[in-house]
Design a protein around this motif. Sequence first.
Motif, PDB file in Angstrom:
ATOM      1  N   GLY A 179       5.468   7.942  -2.013  1.00 24.47           N
ATOM      2  CA  GLY A 179       5.681   7.763  -3.507  1.00 24.47           C
ATOM      3  C   GLY A 179       6.939   6.737  -3.886  1.00 24.47           C
ATOM      4  N   GLN A 180       7.581   6.282  -2.924  1.00 25.36           N
ATOM      5  CA  GLN A 180       8.779   5.389  -3.108  1.00 25.36           C
ATOM      6  C   GLN A 180       8.052   3.888  -3.549  1.00 25.36           C
ATOM      7  N   ARG A 181       8.882   3.450  -4.716  1.00 19.95           N
ATOM      8  CA  ARG A 181       8.544   1.972  -5.074  1.00 19.95           C
ATOM      9  C   ARG A 181       9.209   1.104  -3.785  1.00 19.95           C
ATOM     10  N   LEU A 182       8.421   0.004  -3.591  1.00 22.60           N
ATOM     11  CA  LEU A 182       8.744  -0.885  -2.614  1.00 22.60           C
ATOM     12  C   LEU A 182       9.964  -1.930  -3.273  1.00 22.60           C
ATOM     13  N   LYS A 183      10.852  -2.349  -2.302  1.00 25.78           N
ATOM     14  CA  LYS A 183      11.875  -3.181  -2.605  1.00 25.78           C
ATOM     15  C   LYS A 183      11.975  -4.247  -1.519  1.00 25.78           C
ATOM     16  N   PHE A 184      12.034  -5.512  -2.041  1.00 32.34           N
ATOM     17  CA  PHE A 184      11.782  -6.489  -1.286  1.00 32.34           C
ATOM     18  C   PHE A 184      12.856  -6.423  -0.204  1.00 32.34           C
ATOM     19  N   ASP A 185      14.075  -6.155  -0.198  1.00 34.88           N
ATOM     20  CA  ASP A 185      15.067  -6.083   0.878  1.00 34.88           C
ATOM     21  C   ASP A 185      14.868  -5.197   1.886  1.00 34.88           C
ATOM     22  N   SER A 186      13.994  -3.989   1.451  1.00 33.22           N
ATOM     23  CA  SER A 186      13.974  -3.094   2.332  1.00 33.22           C
ATOM     24  C   SER A 186      12.691  -3.160   3.193  1.00 33.22           C
TER      25      SER A 186
ATOM     26  N   LEU B 163       8.316  -7.352   9.469  1.00 34.18           N
ATOM     27  CA  LEU B 163       8.489  -5.952   8.723  1.00 34.18           C
ATOM     28  C   LEU B 163       9.024  -4.991   9.631  1.00 34.18           C
ATOM     29  N   ARG B 164       9.655  -4.089   8.984  1.00 32.88           N
ATOM     30  CA  ARG B 164      10.529  -2.847   9.665  1.00 32.88           C
ATOM     31  C   ARG B 164       9.262  -2.120  10.141  1.00 32.88           C
ATOM     32  N   PRO B 165       9.553  -1.218  11.162  1.00 32.55           N
ATOM     33  CA  PRO B 165       8.328  -0.639  11.526  1.00 32.55           C
ATOM     34  C   PRO B 165       7.439   0.334  10.793  1.00 32.55           C
ATOM     35  N   GLU B 166       8.162   0.969   9.865  1.00 32.21           N
ATOM     36  CA  GLU B 166       7.679   1.835   9.160  1.00 32.21           C
ATOM     37  C   GLU B 166       6.884   1.313   7.947  1.00 32.21           C
ATOM     38  N   PHE B 167       6.908  -0.241   7.819  1.00 27.52           N
ATOM     39  CA  PHE B 167       6.258  -0.971   6.869  1.00 27.52           C
ATOM     40  C   PHE B 167       5.015  -1.716   7.382  1.00 27.52           C
ATOM     41  N   ALA B 168       5.178  -1.834   8.814  1.00 27.23           N
ATOM     42  CA  ALA B 168       4.167  -2.526   9.638  1.00 27.23           C
ATOM     43  C   ALA B 168       2.593  -2.212   9.192  1.00 27.23           C
ATOM     44  N   SER B 169       2.483  -0.985   9.251  1.00 25.90           N
ATOM     45  CA  SER B 169       1.227  -0.350   9.078  1.00 25.90           C
ATOM     46  C   SER B 169       0.822  -0.350   7.722  1.00 25.90           C
ATOM     47  N   LEU B 170       1.453  -0.274   6.955  1.00 28.00           N
ATOM     48  CA  LEU B 170       1.518  -0.335   5.457  1.00 28.00           C
ATOM     49  C   LEU B 170       0.791  -1.493   4.899  1.00 28.00           C
ATOM     50  N   PHE B 171       1.003  -2.785   5.709  1.00 32.70           N
ATOM     51  CA  PHE B 171       0.310  -4.102   5.101  1.00 32.70           C
ATOM     52  C   PHE B 171      -0.801  -4.533   6.028  1.00 32.70           C
TER      53      PHE B 171
ATOM     54  N   GLN C 277      -4.882 -10.020   1.194  1.00 31.07           N
ATOM     55  CA  GLN C 277      -4.812 -10.340   2.590  1.00 31.07           C
ATOM     56  C   GLN C 277      -3.253 -11.225   2.495  1.00 31.07           C
ATOM     57  N   GLU C 278      -2.457 -11.013   1.507  1.00 25.93           N
ATOM     58  CA  GLU C 278      -1.113 -11.569   1.308  1.00 25.93           C
ATOM     59  C   GLU C 278      -0.387 -10.848   0.381  1.00 25.93           C
ATOM     60  N   LEU C 279       0.975 -11.251   0.495  1.00 26.82           N
ATOM     61  CA  LEU C 279       1.904 -10.662  -0.518  1.00 26.82           C
ATOM     62  C   LEU C 279       2.358 -11.803  -1.141  1.00 26.82           C
ATOM     63  N   ARG C 280       2.145 -11.663  -2.533  1.00 17.44           N
ATOM     64  CA  ARG C 280       2.618 -12.801  -3.525  1.00 17.44           C
ATOM     65  C   ARG C 280       4.044 -12.618  -3.898  1.00 17.44           C
ATOM     66  N   VAL C 281       4.792 -13.559  -3.478  1.00 26.77           N
ATOM     67  CA  VAL C 281       6.273 -13.335  -4.049  1.00 26.77           C
ATOM     68  C   VAL C 281       6.463 -14.291  -5.153  1.00 26.77           C
TER      69      VAL C 281
ATOM     70  N   LEU D 104       7.537 -25.579 -15.076  1.00 22.35           N
ATOM     71  CA  LEU D 104       7.352 -24.739 -13.810  1.00 22.35           C
ATOM     72  C   LEU D 104       7.382 -23.429 -14.033  1.00 22.35           C
ATOM     73  N   GLY D 105       8.331 -22.742 -14.586  1.00 25.17           N
ATOM     74  CA  GLY D 105       8.357 -21.328 -14.588  1.00 25.17           C
ATOM     75  C   GLY D 105       8.589 -20.555 -13.444  1.00 25.17           C
ATOM     76  N   GLU D 106       8.479 -19.589 -13.205  1.00 26.51           N
ATOM     77  CA  GLU D 106       8.449 -18.743 -11.893  1.00 26.51           C
ATOM     78  C   GLU D 106       7.307 -19.426 -10.925  1.00 26.51           C
ATOM     79  N   VAL D 107       7.844 -19.415  -9.720  1.00 27.32           N
ATOM     80  CA  VAL D 107       7.099 -20.012  -8.555  1.00 27.32           C
ATOM     81  C   VAL D 107       6.580 -18.894  -7.731  1.00 27.32           C
ATOM     82  N   ASN D 108       5.395 -18.830  -7.626  1.00 24.79           N
ATOM     83  CA  ASN D 108       4.778 -17.704  -6.744  1.00 24.79           C
ATOM     84  C   ASN D 108       4.288 -18.228  -5.403  1.00 24.79           C
ATOM     85  N   ILE D 109       4.801 -17.555  -4.373  1.00 22.62           N
ATOM     86  CA  ILE D 109       4.335 -18.050  -2.780  1.00 22.62           C
ATOM     87  C   ILE D 109       3.633 -16.726  -2.070  1.00 22.62           C
ATOM     88  N   ASP D 110       2.592 -17.231  -1.568  1.00 28.11           N
ATOM     89  CA  ASP D 110       1.935 -16.158  -0.747  1.00 28.11           C
ATOM     90  C   ASP D 110       2.277 -16.192   0.829  1.00 28.11           C
TER      91      ASP D 110
END
Length: 262
Positions: free
Chosen positions: A134-141, A252-260, A216-220, A236-242
């Motif tokens: 139930g935790q919200r994902l944070k980019f840095d984590s 990815l950290r091991p605990e997140f590898a299976s998530l994606f 298939q990808e994480l859009r940043v 230009l505004g925000e730039v999105n990168i897939d």
Amino acid sequence: MAKRWLSWTMTLVVAHATAQSVVVDTITAMQPWAPYAEFTFPHVTAPGRTELAQRINRDACIGLLEIDPDTAKGSIFQLAWGEPARGLSQRLNSLTWNSGQPLPELLTLSFSGEGCGAYCEGFTVHYNYDLRDGQRLKFDSLFTVKGRTAVDDTLRKHWQAVVKRQIRSIQDSLDVAGVSADNRARWEDALNMYRQCLLERTDQRPYVADLEPRGQELRVYIARCSAHSDQDMDDLGEVNIDLSYEWLGPYLRPEFASLFRK
């Protein structure tokens, strides 16, 4: 009290043995003063996992509505609505949302609206929840130390390339004969803004504004260069990168590898 409809939007994923099922309900309430707008907000339930659902609902309410649903007296929208009689300004002029489960163990709540403080501005943001806890994902984590460096470097290079391409496009427009004085002034201001933005961010980590997990990808989303007062000249505004999950995997950290993984 907010009215809760009994028509539930259910998202079930059966393609993965460990997929988590959640139910996303709609809380609906009418603003009690003009303009008497109807507001809605998601309410998540997870069969047999009450604490997980409560964690998601509490985080979303605090993040978007700035109110703790566990301690709120009255509607969860009370701060968003403001209160004219007490001189409290409305914080949200509008809010829409949708939900999705792009991956078996991930729930995304996407919000769009117009928020107000010193000024009013439109926004879109994605709240992405790990359905294992139930935790919200944070980019840095998400990444190992080395992984974060590699991802940051890729994002920075891509963003810089996009901004430099925008600068070249503006320069080409300025070189065209017959450009009006108004257009020339606007483009020159934009040119200075993008150049300054590149300079200021040269040695900085990418300014990640939002994350959107997709199939298939994480859009940043990298934050725009403009301040509120400069938005009109920021084409230009925000730039999105897939970033594909396959490419992200080693970082990815091991605990997140299976998530994606699908």
